[in-house]
Design a protein around this motif. Sequence first.
Motif, PDB file in Angstrom:
ATOM      1  N   GLY A   1     -45.579   7.429 -23.753  1.00  0.00           N
ATOM      2  CA  GLY A   1     -44.233   6.920 -23.528  1.00  0.00           C
ATOM      3  C   GLY A   1     -43.576   7.626 -22.347  1.00  0.00           C
ATOM      4  O   GLY A   1     -44.252   8.071 -21.420  1.00  0.00           O
ATOM      5  N   TRP A   2     -42.249   7.761 -22.402  1.00  0.00           N
ATOM      6  CA  TRP A   2     -41.489   8.303 -21.276  1.00  0.00           C
ATOM      7  C   TRP A   2     -41.491   9.831 -21.298  1.00  0.00           C
ATOM      8  O   TRP A   2     -40.449  10.481 -21.371  1.00  0.00           O
ATOM      9  N   THR A   3     -42.663  10.408 -21.245  1.00  0.00           N
ATOM     10  CA  THR A   3     -42.800  11.858 -21.216  1.00  0.00           C
ATOM     11  C   THR A   3     -44.079  12.242 -20.499  1.00  0.00           C
ATOM     12  O   THR A   3     -45.080  11.514 -20.560  1.00  0.00           O
ATOM     13  N   LEU A   4     -44.042  13.370 -19.811  1.00  0.00           N
ATOM     14  CA  LEU A   4     -45.244  13.888 -19.153  1.00  0.00           C
ATOM     15  C   LEU A   4     -46.070  14.762 -20.090  1.00  0.00           C
ATOM     16  O   LEU A   4     -47.237  15.040 -19.810  1.00  0.00           O
TER      17      LEU A   4
ATOM     18  N   THR B   1     -33.450  -4.194 -15.902  1.00  0.00           N
ATOM     19  CA  THR B   1     -32.291  -3.298 -15.872  1.00  0.00           C
ATOM     20  C   THR B   1     -32.039  -2.620 -17.213  1.00  0.00           C
ATOM     21  O   THR B   1     -31.383  -1.576 -17.274  1.00  0.00           O
ATOM     22  N   ALA B   2     -32.560  -3.188 -18.300  1.00  0.00           N
ATOM     23  CA  ALA B   2     -32.391  -2.559 -19.613  1.00  0.00           C
ATOM     24  C   ALA B   2     -33.078  -1.208 -19.687  1.00  0.00           C
ATOM     25  O   ALA B   2     -32.752  -0.380 -20.541  1.00  0.00           O
ATOM     26  N   MET B   3     -34.033  -0.975 -18.771  1.00  0.00           N
ATOM     27  CA  MET B   3     -34.772   0.284 -18.750  1.00  0.00           C
ATOM     28  C   MET B   3     -34.083   1.364 -17.923  1.00  0.00           C
ATOM     29  O   MET B   3     -34.614   2.458 -17.756  1.00  0.00           O
ATOM     30  N   ALA B   4     -32.884   1.077 -17.412  1.00  0.00           N
ATOM     31  CA  ALA B   4     -32.186   2.035 -16.543  1.00  0.00           C
ATOM     32  C   ALA B   4     -32.000   3.410 -17.192  1.00  0.00           C
ATOM     33  O   ALA B   4     -32.241   4.433 -16.544  1.00  0.00           O
ATOM     34  N   PRO B   5     -31.592   3.511 -18.465  1.00  0.00           N
ATOM     35  CA  PRO B   5     -31.452   4.846 -19.063  1.00  0.00           C
ATOM     36  C   PRO B   5     -32.764   5.617 -19.084  1.00  0.00           C
ATOM     37  O   PRO B   5     -32.784   6.832 -18.831  1.00  0.00           O
ATOM     38  N   HIS B   6     -33.866   4.922 -19.385  1.00  0.00           N
ATOM     39  CA  HIS B   6     -35.172   5.586 -19.367  1.00  0.00           C
ATOM     40  C   HIS B   6     -35.514   6.053 -17.957  1.00  0.00           C
ATOM     41  O   HIS B   6     -36.036   7.154 -17.782  1.00  0.00           O
ATOM     42  N   TRP B   7     -35.241   5.225 -16.991  1.00  0.00           N
ATOM     43  CA  TRP B   7     -35.563   5.581 -15.611  1.00  0.00           C
ATOM     44  C   TRP B   7     -34.771   6.805 -15.160  1.00  0.00           C
ATOM     45  O   TRP B   7     -35.318   7.704 -14.515  1.00  0.00           O
ATOM     46  N   HIS B   8     -33.502   6.856 -15.471  1.00  0.00           N
ATOM     47  CA  HIS B   8     -32.688   8.004 -15.045  1.00  0.00           C
ATOM     48  C   HIS B   8     -33.174   9.291 -15.710  1.00  0.00           C
ATOM     49  O   HIS B   8     -33.209  10.354 -15.068  1.00  0.00           O
TER      50      HIS B   8
ATOM     51  N   LEU C   1     -34.216   3.337  -3.160  1.00  0.00           N
ATOM     52  CA  LEU C   1     -35.272   2.335  -3.065  1.00  0.00           C
ATOM     53  C   LEU C   1     -36.215   2.441  -4.257  1.00  0.00           C
ATOM     54  O   LEU C   1     -36.634   1.426  -4.830  1.00  0.00           O
ATOM     55  N   ARG C   2     -36.546   3.660  -4.647  1.00  0.00           N
ATOM     56  CA  ARG C   2     -37.456   3.847  -5.773  1.00  0.00           C
ATOM     57  C   ARG C   2     -36.856   3.304  -7.068  1.00  0.00           C
ATOM     58  O   ARG C   2     -37.539   2.642  -7.855  1.00  0.00           O
ATOM     59  N   LEU C   3     -35.584   3.575  -7.281  1.00  0.00           N
ATOM     60  CA  LEU C   3     -34.920   3.074  -8.485  1.00  0.00           C
ATOM     61  C   LEU C   3     -34.845   1.550  -8.460  1.00  0.00           C
ATOM     62  O   LEU C   3     -35.076   0.887  -9.481  1.00  0.00           O
ATOM     63  N   GLU C   4     -34.550   0.998  -7.299  1.00  0.00           N
ATOM     64  CA  GLU C   4     -34.500  -0.455  -7.165  1.00  0.00           C
ATOM     65  C   GLU C   4     -35.850  -1.080  -7.501  1.00  0.00           C
ATOM     66  O   GLU C   4     -35.923  -2.087  -8.222  1.00  0.00           O
ATOM     67  N   ARG C   5     -36.917  -0.497  -6.992  1.00  0.00           N
ATOM     68  CA  ARG C   5     -38.262  -1.005  -7.287  1.00  0.00           C
ATOM     69  C   ARG C   5     -38.562  -0.913  -8.774  1.00  0.00           C
ATOM     70  O   ARG C   5     -39.113  -1.837  -9.378  1.00  0.00           O
ATOM     71  N   GLY C   6     -38.225   0.209  -9.371  1.00  0.00           N
ATOM     72  CA  GLY C   6     -38.527   0.411 -10.783  1.00  0.00           C
ATOM     73  C   GLY C   6     -37.804  -0.569 -11.690  1.00  0.00           C
ATOM     74  O   GLY C   6     -38.407  -1.136 -12.615  1.00  0.00           O
ATOM     75  N   LEU C   7     -36.516  -0.778 -11.432  1.00  0.00           N
ATOM     76  CA  LEU C   7     -35.743  -1.686 -12.281  1.00  0.00           C
ATOM     77  C   LEU C   7     -36.134  -3.134 -12.028  1.00  0.00           C
ATOM     78  O   LEU C   7     -36.059  -3.972 -12.946  1.00  0.00           O
TER      79      LEU C   7
END
Length: 204
Positions: A65-68, A153-160, A142-148
Amino acid sequence: MDAGRALTFGGLAADLLAAPPLLGGTRLVCVDGPAGSGKTTFAGRLVAALGDAAELVHMDDLYAGWTLTGAVARLEAGVLRPLAAGRPGAYSRFDWTAGRFDDVPVPVRPAPVLVVEGCGSSPRRLDPWTTLRVWVEAPAPLRLERGLARDGTAMAPHWHRWLATEAAEFAREDTRRRAHLRVDGAPVTPLTSGRFAPLDDTCR
């Protein structure tokens, strides 16, 4: 390598195959950098240039998931240590929809080159096995734009949260400075046309 000189993926592939293997009979290439920078595109182009000589592993398949946490350990235990001993490796791919690792392992043959791409793919602990460390970067907006655009856009909290996680990892491992090759992933064309521009002359 001259700073700013455009390189080809074919040329880089030839250089890799001419280099001595450090992971058994395999040359390990780690393509690292922040999310959305163009790592997957770069790695895909390099693997295409290498053809049957390469295997590709995505760190996205090793994150729980969202962890290294634990991803490099899974890579090392399932893939790198077997390859170092001349044996095939394998790993279980994380199913992001189901939230668990698949039961059926993905095999990794001991090819001449193994390309591992993803955030956190080049920690110091892998240095003795690594032939080439590549850092791919692009401006944060640019990276955030590509990711979302990819994830929604619902994944924005995970991305941040992820941006903070990866920044801490890169600072801890001094990832950018340790890279042999630094690549500008902002322009789309250089990565998809078979050529790319290094940011400086860090490629050994």
